[in-house]
Design a protein around this motif. Structure first.
Motif, PDB file in Angstrom:
ATOM      1  N   LYS A  98     -15.277  76.755  49.678  1.00 22.50           N
ATOM      2  CA  LYS A  98     -13.671  77.021  49.342  1.00 22.50           C
ATOM      3  C   LYS A  98     -12.924  75.700  48.812  1.00 22.50           C
ATOM      4  N   GLU A  99     -13.196  74.599  49.392  1.00 19.50           N
ATOM      5  CA  GLU A  99     -12.306  73.321  49.061  1.00 19.50           C
ATOM      6  C   GLU A  99     -12.835  73.117  47.707  1.00 19.50           C
ATOM      7  N   GLY A 100     -14.194  72.917  47.412  1.00 21.31           N
ATOM      8  CA  GLY A 100     -14.879  72.773  46.087  1.00 21.31           C
ATOM      9  C   GLY A 100     -14.235  73.462  45.103  1.00 21.31           C
ATOM     10  N   GLU A 101     -13.982  74.801  45.342  1.00 15.63           N
ATOM     11  CA  GLU A 101     -13.504  75.772  44.291  1.00 15.63           C
ATOM     12  C   GLU A 101     -11.984  75.390  44.101  1.00 15.63           C
ATOM     13  N   GLN A 102     -11.266  75.135  44.800  1.00 15.93           N
ATOM     14  CA  GLN A 102      -9.880  74.804  44.763  1.00 15.93           C
ATOM     15  C   GLN A 102      -9.752  73.310  43.912  1.00 15.93           C
ATOM     16  N   GLU A 103     -10.451  72.293  44.271  1.00 15.53           N
ATOM     17  CA  GLU A 103     -10.738  71.110  43.267  1.00 15.53           C
ATOM     18  C   GLU A 103     -10.948  71.509  41.886  1.00 15.53           C
ATOM     19  N   CYS A 104     -11.905  72.311  41.758  1.00 21.29           N
ATOM     20  CA  CYS A 104     -12.430  72.949  40.537  1.00 21.29           C
ATOM     21  C   CYS A 104     -11.146  73.468  39.761  1.00 21.29           C
ATOM     22  N   LEU A 105     -10.295  74.280  40.531  1.00 22.94           N
ATOM     23  CA  LEU A 105      -9.089  74.990  39.760  1.00 22.94           C
ATOM     24  C   LEU A 105      -7.920  73.587  39.431  1.00 22.94           C
ATOM     25  N   ARG A 106      -7.834  72.787  40.293  1.00 23.09           N
ATOM     26  CA  ARG A 106      -6.993  71.653  40.151  1.00 23.09           C
ATOM     27  C   ARG A 106      -7.398  70.810  39.174  1.00 23.09           C
ATOM     28  N   LEU A 107      -8.683  70.794  38.782  1.00 25.30           N
ATOM     29  CA  LEU A 107      -9.254  69.770  37.521  1.00 25.30           C
ATOM     30  C   LEU A 107      -8.783  70.492  36.304  1.00 25.30           C
ATOM     31  N   LEU A 108      -8.761  71.693  36.386  1.00 22.69           N
ATOM     32  CA  LEU A 108      -8.294  72.505  35.115  1.00 22.69           C
ATOM     33  C   LEU A 108      -6.906  72.468  35.018  1.00 22.69           C
ATOM     34  N   GLU A 109      -6.253  72.607  36.003  1.00 22.16           N
ATOM     35  CA  GLU A 109      -4.923  72.556  35.823  1.00 22.16           C
ATOM     36  C   GLU A 109      -4.446  71.210  35.481  1.00 22.16           C
ATOM     37  N   LEU A 110      -5.318  69.981  35.828  1.00 17.84           N
ATOM     38  CA  LEU A 110      -5.134  68.799  35.163  1.00 17.84           C
ATOM     39  C   LEU A 110      -5.396  68.608  33.835  1.00 17.84           C
ATOM     40  N   ALA A 111      -6.327  69.221  33.477  1.00 21.84           N
ATOM     41  CA  ALA A 111      -6.878  69.073  32.130  1.00 21.84           C
ATOM     42  C   ALA A 111      -5.667  69.950  31.186  1.00 21.84           C
ATOM     43  N   ALA A 112      -5.169  70.950  31.665  1.00 20.90           N
ATOM     44  CA  ALA A 112      -4.064  71.375  30.855  1.00 20.90           C
ATOM     45  C   ALA A 112      -2.562  70.827  30.771  1.00 20.90           C
ATOM     46  N   GLY A 113      -2.654  69.960  32.061  1.00 17.33           N
ATOM     47  CA  GLY A 113      -1.462  68.941  32.209  1.00 17.33           C
ATOM     48  C   GLY A 113      -1.550  67.867  31.090  1.00 17.33           C
ATOM     49  N   GLN A 114      -2.751  67.550  30.970  1.00 21.49           N
ATOM     50  CA  GLN A 114      -3.016  66.178  29.804  1.00 21.49           C
ATOM     51  C   GLN A 114      -2.737  67.072  28.344  1.00 21.49           C
ATOM     52  N   GLU A 115      -3.315  68.224  28.087  1.00 20.53           N
ATOM     53  CA  GLU A 115      -2.854  68.991  27.000  1.00 20.53           C
ATOM     54  C   GLU A 115      -1.373  68.659  26.849  1.00 20.53           C
ATOM     55  N   GLY A 116      -0.631  69.194  27.821  1.00 23.81           N
ATOM     56  CA  GLY A 116       0.818  69.077  27.783  1.00 23.81           C
ATOM     57  C   GLY A 116       1.427  67.604  27.367  1.00 23.81           C
ATOM     58  N   ASP A 117       0.752  66.706  28.169  1.00 25.17           N
ATOM     59  CA  ASP A 117       1.369  65.126  27.748  1.00 25.17           C
ATOM     60  C   ASP A 117       0.850  64.936  26.426  1.00 25.17           C
ATOM     61  N   ALA A 118      -0.184  65.260  26.016  1.00 25.23           N
ATOM     62  CA  ALA A 118      -0.729  64.941  24.480  1.00 25.23           C
ATOM     63  C   ALA A 118       0.240  65.373  23.627  1.00 25.23           C
ATOM     64  N   TYR A 119       0.774  66.754  23.813  1.00 22.72           N
ATOM     65  CA  TYR A 119       1.653  67.474  22.914  1.00 22.72           C
ATOM     66  C   TYR A 119       3.099  66.690  22.951  1.00 22.72           C
ATOM     67  N   ALA A 120       3.521  66.465  24.244  1.00 25.30           N
ATOM     68  CA  ALA A 120       4.758  65.398  24.260  1.00 25.30           C
ATOM     69  C   ALA A 120       4.541  64.003  23.658  1.00 25.30           C
ATOM     70  N   ALA A 121       3.547  63.526  23.817  1.00 21.75           N
ATOM     71  CA  ALA A 121       3.191  62.135  23.077  1.00 21.75           C
ATOM     72  C   ALA A 121       3.253  62.475  21.736  1.00 21.75           C
ATOM     73  N   GLU A 122       2.658  63.265  20.975  1.00 24.80           N
ATOM     74  CA  GLU A 122       2.947  63.626  19.712  1.00 24.80           C
ATOM     75  C   GLU A 122       4.161  63.943  19.135  1.00 24.80           C
ATOM     76  N   GLY A 123       4.969  64.823  19.933  1.00 22.58           N
ATOM     77  CA  GLY A 123       6.442  64.947  19.788  1.00 22.58           C
ATOM     78  C   GLY A 123       7.067  63.520  19.721  1.00 22.58           C
TER      79      GLY A 123
END
Length: 453
Positions: A401-426
């Motif tokens: 269960k802890e590994g599943e949560q870590e996997c989901l948070r890594l995907l959230e982090l990936a989406a966060g980095q896409e948000g940071d990339a969009y901000a950097a391009e702006g």
């Protein structure tokens, strides 16, 4: 870019309990220890101090490779240059066996990691400090909350502040640095959540000492707060220098005896690199020492930032709270007649930006300043891809269960980095628009001068 595992990011593995502490490279102070930190360890077998890296901090009791019981908070340190490949140090022995730099966490929105990046890089080069950057400017959460002019609901700076607390950044921080809107919104959000337990803070522009919109958040009685305030700052408005400082002092409760204000009349809202570079290390040392002793700090620590400015020809005032004596003041350098603050420069309209190709998230990263300065949209995309690869690698395992949560948070982090990339391009587009605007202004001035001739 070195691919440090993103599973160590606080967003993926929130820090929910107090971390062990080592001796600091600053005499008499301690420094928090986190996984991935570079440390100096006393090697009994080699009879000397050796370099190492913190591989793991045990979250549960267990047994080491030698069969001895280990306690929660024990620190496993890799020491490849010694006869012992690794050492497991009990938490209670960390202060005597481990030395490390104090961690300074710079809150990115308003902190000036781009404009004053060279200053923070120099701070991080000192053996006494390591500098991490928390979050990124221009993201979806980099806006004022509801009740502020132009503000709105989450994500905003208040929700960002709550996220920073939720993932435990404060647990791995020895001193925070805030600037501008970070001091106005993020620090008060931390005060609301942590009260007197908030780490010592340096607040550029003194945003927390203003008459702010929204519900009043009390200034914690025992919070250690060092404000760096500028005379040429639009935060000052039409107030005289004395009014500006008096109103800031009124925001501090009378019972608080751990606050100082360094006022630099000729400093701007974005501090000149010469000014910030002269004082930032002194201000952090003052905050750390005051937090450690909880009594009035030594006179030389109070004087150090003002003297550094005086040596460079800058004038300054230091005001600080003192036990049973109220506010005290020191003067440094030339005390020129007060002059009004320069108004906020006209903003160049933000150029249109194509819609994002991927879903944008708001997950907060904590990265070393050396990695952040000049971090391009492409590098943010690389971090997003790395987080997705790490999540994919976890999926191929038999997940708890802890590994599943870590996997989901890594995907959230990936989406966060896409948000940071969009901000950097702006930001890149905005920088190009500002440069074009300045060039057009210069050409117009040259044409006017030629016409007059």
């Amino acid at each position: 870019m070195v691919a440090v595992p993103l599973s160590r990011q606080p967003w993926v593995r929130p820090q929910t309990w107090p971390l062990p502490r080592a001796s600091s490279h600053i005499e008499g102070l301690e420094a928090v220890i986190a996984e991935g930190d570079e440390v100096i360890l006393w090697s009994q077998s080699d009879g000397r101090w050796v370099e190492g890296v913190v591989q793991e901090i045990l979250r549960e009791p267990g047994h080491g490779t030698n069969g001895f019981a280990t306690t929660k908070g024990s620190i496993r340190i890799l020491t490849p240059s010694t006869s012992e490949l690794s050492r497991l140090v009990p938490q209670e022995m960390a202060r005597s066996l481990i030395k490390k730099a104090c961690r300074v966490s710079l809150i990115a929105p308003g902190g000036g990691a781009d404009g004053n990046g060279p200053v923070y890089l120099e701070l991080a080069k000192r053996p006494s400090f390591q500098v991490d950057v928390v979050g990124r400017k221009s993201t979806q959460y980099d806006r004022y909350p509801e009740g502020w002019q132009g503000g709105g609901g989450p994500p905003n700076l208040a929700s960002f502040g709550r996220d920073v607390i939720r993932i435990g950044v404060h647990e791995r921080t020895d001193c925070f640095i805030f600037g501008s809107r970070g001091g106005q919104v993020v620090l008060p959000a931390m005060w609301q959540a942590l009260g007197d337990d908030v780490p010592p803070s340096v607040v550029i522009n003194g945003g927390c000492a203003m008459n702010l919109p929204g519900a009043h958040i009390p200034w914690p009685r025992d919070a250690v707060t060092i404000l760096l305030m500028a005379g040429q700052d639009f935060f000052r408005g039409a107030q005289s220098a004395d009014e500006y400082l008096q109103n800031a002092c009124r925001c501090v409760p009378p019972e608080n005896q751990t606050t100082a204000i360094l006022y630099v009349p000729e400093m701007k809202h974005m501090p000149q690199q010469e000014v910030l570079g002269a004082v930032i290390a002194h201000l952090v040392c003052l905050a750390l020492s005051w937090h450690s002793s909880r009594s009035e700090p030594p006179l030389h620590l109070l004087q150090a930032p003002g003297l550094a400015l005086e040596q460079r020809g800058w004038g300054a005032r230091l005001l600080y709270t003192a036990a049973a004596r109220g506010w005290q003041q020191m003067l440094f350098g030339p005390q020129d007649p007060d002059r009004p603050a320069e108004p906020l420069s006209p903003r160049v309209p933000k150029p249109p930006q194509p819609p994002p190709a991927k879903q944008l998230g708001t997950a907060v990263t904590v990265l070393p300043i050396a990695q952040v300065v000049g971090l391009s949209p492409e590098k943010h995309h690389e971090l997003a891809a790395q987080a997705e690869r790490e999540a994919d690698g976890l999926r191929r395992q038999a997940l708890t269960k802890e590994g599943e949560q870590e996997c989901l948070r890594l995907l959230e982090l990936a989406a966060g980095q896409e948000g940071d990339a969009y901000a950097a391009e702006g930001d890149r587009l905005a920088d190009e628009a500002r440069k074009a605007f300045k060039q057009a202004q210069q050409q117009q001035q040259q044409q006017q001068q030629q016409h007059q001739q």
